[in-house]
Design a protein around this motif. Structure first.
Motif, PDB file in Angstrom:
ATOM      1  N   SER A  15       0.879  -1.167   0.000  1.00  0.00           N
ATOM      2  CA  SER A  15       0.000   0.000   0.000  1.00  0.00           C
ATOM      3  C   SER A  15       0.914   1.213   0.000  1.00  0.00           C
ATOM      4  O   SER A  15       1.639   1.440   0.977  1.00  0.00           O
ATOM      5  CB  SER A  15      -0.880   0.006   1.257  1.00  0.00           C
ATOM      6  OG  SER A  15      -1.271   1.342   1.563  1.00  0.00           O
ATOM      7  N   VAL A  16       0.918   1.962  -1.088  1.00  0.00           N
ATOM      8  CA  VAL A  16       1.799   3.127  -1.186  1.00  0.00           C
ATOM      9  C   VAL A  16       1.454   4.147  -0.099  1.00  0.00           C
ATOM     10  O   VAL A  16       2.331   4.803   0.461  1.00  0.00           O
ATOM     11  CB  VAL A  16       1.732   3.730  -2.604  1.00  0.00           C
ATOM     12  CG1 VAL A  16       2.356   5.120  -2.657  1.00  0.00           C
ATOM     13  CG2 VAL A  16       2.445   2.795  -3.592  1.00  0.00           C
ATOM     14  N   ARG A  17       0.177   4.253   0.221  1.00  0.00           N
ATOM     15  CA  ARG A  17      -0.248   5.205   1.260  1.00  0.00           C
ATOM     16  C   ARG A  17       0.419   4.875   2.601  1.00  0.00           C
ATOM     17  O   ARG A  17       1.040   5.725   3.234  1.00  0.00           O
ATOM     18  CB  ARG A  17      -1.781   5.159   1.389  1.00  0.00           C
ATOM     19  CG  ARG A  17      -2.368   6.166   2.361  1.00  0.00           C
ATOM     20  CD  ARG A  17      -3.897   6.036   2.423  1.00  0.00           C
ATOM     21  NE  ARG A  17      -4.337   4.684   2.757  1.00  0.00           N
ATOM     22  CZ  ARG A  17      -4.343   4.175   3.986  1.00  0.00           C
ATOM     23  NH1 ARG A  17      -3.935   4.902   5.002  1.00  0.00           N
ATOM     24  NH2 ARG A  17      -4.761   2.936   4.198  1.00  0.00           N
ATOM     25  N   GLU A  18       0.324   3.601   3.009  1.00  0.00           N
ATOM     26  CA  GLU A  18       0.936   3.192   4.281  1.00  0.00           C
ATOM     27  C   GLU A  18       2.460   3.275   4.212  1.00  0.00           C
ATOM     28  O   GLU A  18       3.139   3.653   5.170  1.00  0.00           O
ATOM     29  CB  GLU A  18       0.558   1.736   4.597  1.00  0.00           C
ATOM     30  CG  GLU A  18      -0.902   1.518   4.912  1.00  0.00           C
ATOM     31  CD  GLU A  18      -1.221   0.033   5.125  1.00  0.00           C
ATOM     32  OE1 GLU A  18      -0.318  -0.823   4.914  1.00  0.00           O
ATOM     33  OE2 GLU A  18      -2.364  -0.271   5.500  1.00  0.00           O
ATOM     34  N   TRP A  19       2.972   2.882   3.050  1.00  0.00           N
ATOM     35  CA  TRP A  19       4.426   2.768   2.848  1.00  0.00           C
ATOM     36  C   TRP A  19       5.085   4.143   2.998  1.00  0.00           C
ATOM     37  O   TRP A  19       6.087   4.306   3.696  1.00  0.00           O
ATOM     38  CB  TRP A  19       4.644   2.199   1.450  1.00  0.00           C
ATOM     39  CG  TRP A  19       5.948   1.571   1.129  1.00  0.00           C
ATOM     40  CD1 TRP A  19       7.182   1.920   1.588  1.00  0.00           C
ATOM     41  CD2 TRP A  19       6.151   0.478   0.229  1.00  0.00           C
ATOM     42  NE1 TRP A  19       8.133   1.117   1.015  1.00  0.00           N
ATOM     43  CE2 TRP A  19       7.530   0.231   0.184  1.00  0.00           C
ATOM     44  CE3 TRP A  19       5.294  -0.292  -0.570  1.00  0.00           C
ATOM     45  CZ2 TRP A  19       8.081  -0.774  -0.623  1.00  0.00           C
ATOM     46  CZ3 TRP A  19       5.844  -1.283  -1.370  1.00  0.00           C
ATOM     47  CH2 TRP A  19       7.213  -1.532  -1.391  1.00  0.00           C
ATOM     48  N   ALA A  20       4.521   5.151   2.327  1.00  0.00           N
ATOM     49  CA  ALA A  20       5.086   6.509   2.388  1.00  0.00           C
ATOM     50  C   ALA A  20       5.031   7.040   3.818  1.00  0.00           C
ATOM     51  O   ALA A  20       5.948   7.737   4.274  1.00  0.00           O
ATOM     52  CB  ALA A  20       4.329   7.428   1.436  1.00  0.00           C
ATOM     53  N   ALA A  21       3.975   6.677   4.567  1.00  0.00           N
ATOM     54  CA  ALA A  21       3.863   7.128   5.959  1.00  0.00           C
ATOM     55  C   ALA A  21       4.967   6.499   6.812  1.00  0.00           C
ATOM     56  O   ALA A  21       5.555   7.160   7.681  1.00  0.00           O
ATOM     57  CB  ALA A  21       2.485   6.778   6.512  1.00  0.00           C
ATOM     58  N   THR A  22       5.265   5.223   6.564  1.00  0.00           N
ATOM     59  CA  THR A  22       6.345   4.563   7.310  1.00  0.00           C
ATOM     60  C   THR A  22       7.691   5.216   6.998  1.00  0.00           C
ATOM     61  O   THR A  22       8.511   5.430   7.891  1.00  0.00           O
ATOM     62  CB  THR A  22       6.380   3.055   6.972  1.00  0.00           C
ATOM     63  OG1 THR A  22       5.163   2.460   7.446  1.00  0.00           O
ATOM     64  CG2 THR A  22       7.560   2.363   7.628  1.00  0.00           C
ATOM     65  N   ASP A  23       7.907   5.568   5.739  1.00  0.00           N
ATOM     66  CA  ASP A  23       9.166   6.234   5.379  1.00  0.00           C
ATOM     67  C   ASP A  23       9.254   7.635   6.000  1.00  0.00           C
ATOM     68  O   ASP A  23      10.342   8.087   6.355  1.00  0.00           O
ATOM     69  CB  ASP A  23       9.337   6.280   3.858  1.00  0.00           C
ATOM     70  CG  ASP A  23       9.698   4.907   3.301  1.00  0.00           C
ATOM     71  OD1 ASP A  23      10.514   4.217   3.929  1.00  0.00           O
ATOM     72  OD2 ASP A  23       9.152   4.509   2.244  1.00  0.00           O
ATOM     73  N   THR A  24       8.118   8.285   6.151  1.00  0.00           N
ATOM     74  CA  THR A  24       8.102   9.571   6.878  1.00  0.00           C
ATOM     75  C   THR A  24       8.583   9.362   8.311  1.00  0.00           C
ATOM     76  O   THR A  24       9.377  10.144   8.835  1.00  0.00           O
ATOM     77  CB  THR A  24       6.684  10.181   6.881  1.00  0.00           C
ATOM     78  OG1 THR A  24       6.264  10.354   5.530  1.00  0.00           O
ATOM     79  CG2 THR A  24       6.649  11.523   7.585  1.00  0.00           C
ATOM     80  N   ASP A  25       8.125   8.271   8.927  1.00  0.00           N
ATOM     81  CA  ASP A  25       8.580   7.950  10.288  1.00  0.00           C
ATOM     82  C   ASP A  25      10.095   7.699  10.321  1.00  0.00           C
ATOM     83  O   ASP A  25      10.775   8.100  11.268  1.00  0.00           O
ATOM     84  CB  ASP A  25       7.856   6.706  10.829  1.00  0.00           C
ATOM     85  CG  ASP A  25       6.370   6.943  11.068  1.00  0.00           C
ATOM     86  OD1 ASP A  25       5.965   8.124  11.145  1.00  0.00           O
ATOM     87  OD2 ASP A  25       5.616   5.954  11.183  1.00  0.00           O
TER      88      ASP A  25
END
Ligand SMILES: [Zn+2]
Length: 312
Positions: free
Chosen positions: A205-215
């Protein structure tokens, strides 16, 4: 240099001069007692791995795809330390990260993974290979070892006084772990991070994935942290931002193409040159862009298929 010297010693001692095979990965020390094993351009390991040497043992991160590469990794660990291999942590179920688990178990490791890895490693990996599956590969996948210790939350492993922090994160498969060594400022990111190569979005899920990379970018000590991606070379926080930028560019370009009424090949043809131009220093194959565009389109359409957790 070390290898050249070792060869010289063999000659001096009169032993048979067998050319030592090069390692199927490049071993890089990324902190005190912390090593990244980076897959080479010929992909003889299948993915990256690494290990942490603690006071009383070794924790390995990921197992590669090819068992011969895993055996070479075990050899390198034994060359560097007499301490026992105690754990392997799989970052996720994909066979390019779990294919050598049996080698590590035979070397003494307890296999730690996200709870969903137990339900997926012998089944969903077959889907992962699609029409490239062979009867031999199918048999190998169906006999991959199941993890011994599973979690769906955070976990700390103590190697004596050395703390290794395992976190459950979202984005790549629905069963992903990262492994941090806080005293060395190292984060093994698994496939939550790829460096200058397009990621495999098949289960993502790109949405979840980008949020994890923000973290990842916001974590304590990010500026001095060495991030070990699942694929590609050792990364820093700028590479994490670059990777997240790639995911967001893909999402934006696919969304714009969809808005213009494009689909299928026409959508791919629209997205590919724009994405390549924005990331000119990446190695991006047409095959990868076509697959990514399709998966991104599915996610935006709300039809993306992701692995479904299996009850214990
Ligand atoms: Zn993966």
């Amino acid at each position: 240099m070390r290898r050249a010297l070792a060869g010289l010693m063999l000659v001096t001692l009169g032993a048979p001069v067998a050319a030592q095979a090069p390692l199927p990965f490049e071993l890089k020390q990324v902190g005190p007692g912390v090593y990244a094993a980076i897959d080479g351009p010929e992909h003889k390991s299948g993915s990256n791995a690494g290990f942490v040497i603690g006071d009383d043992g070794v924790l390995v991160v990921d197992a590669f795809f090819y068992p011969d590469a895993t055996k070479a990794l075990v050899g390198e660990i034994h060359r560097l330390t007499p301490k026992p291999i105690r754990y392997v942590v799989n970052t996720h179920y994909h066979a390019d990260h779990t294919g050598g688990d049996q080698v590590l178990r035979d070397a003494g490791a307890v296999i730690i993974a996200h709870k969903n890895v137990r339900g997926w490693v012998r089944t969903n990996n077959i889907n992962l290979f699609g029409d490239r599956i062979t009867p031999e590969l199918k048999a190998r996948i169906e006999s991959l070892p199941l993890p011994d210790v599973t979690t769906d939350t955070n976990l700390v492993v103590w190697l004596g006084a050395r703390k290794v922090v395992i976190k459950a994160v979202l984005g790549h498969t629905g069963g992903d772990l990262t492994i941090a060594v806080p005293d060395a400022h190292v984060l093994f990111a698994g496939d939550m991070l790829w460096r200058k190569i397009p990621p495999n979005l098949i289960d993502g899920s790109v949405r979840e994935w980008a949020a994890t990379d923000t973290d990842f970018e916001a974590m304590t000590g990010a500026a001095q942290t060495r991030y070990i991606p699942g694929h590609g070379d050792v990364a820093d926080v700028k590479d994490v931002a670059d990777f997240r930028g790639y995911l967001l560019d893909l999402k934006r370009l696919v969304a714009a193409g969809r808005k213009a009424g494009l689909k299928g090949d026409a959508l791919v043809k629209d997205v590919a040159p724009k994405l390549k131009a924005l990331h000119a220093d990446w190695t991006i194959s047409d095959r990868a862009i076509a697959a990514e565009t399709g998966y991104m389109n599915d996610e935006l359409a709300g039809t993306k298929k992701r692995p479904v957790p299996v009850a214990d």
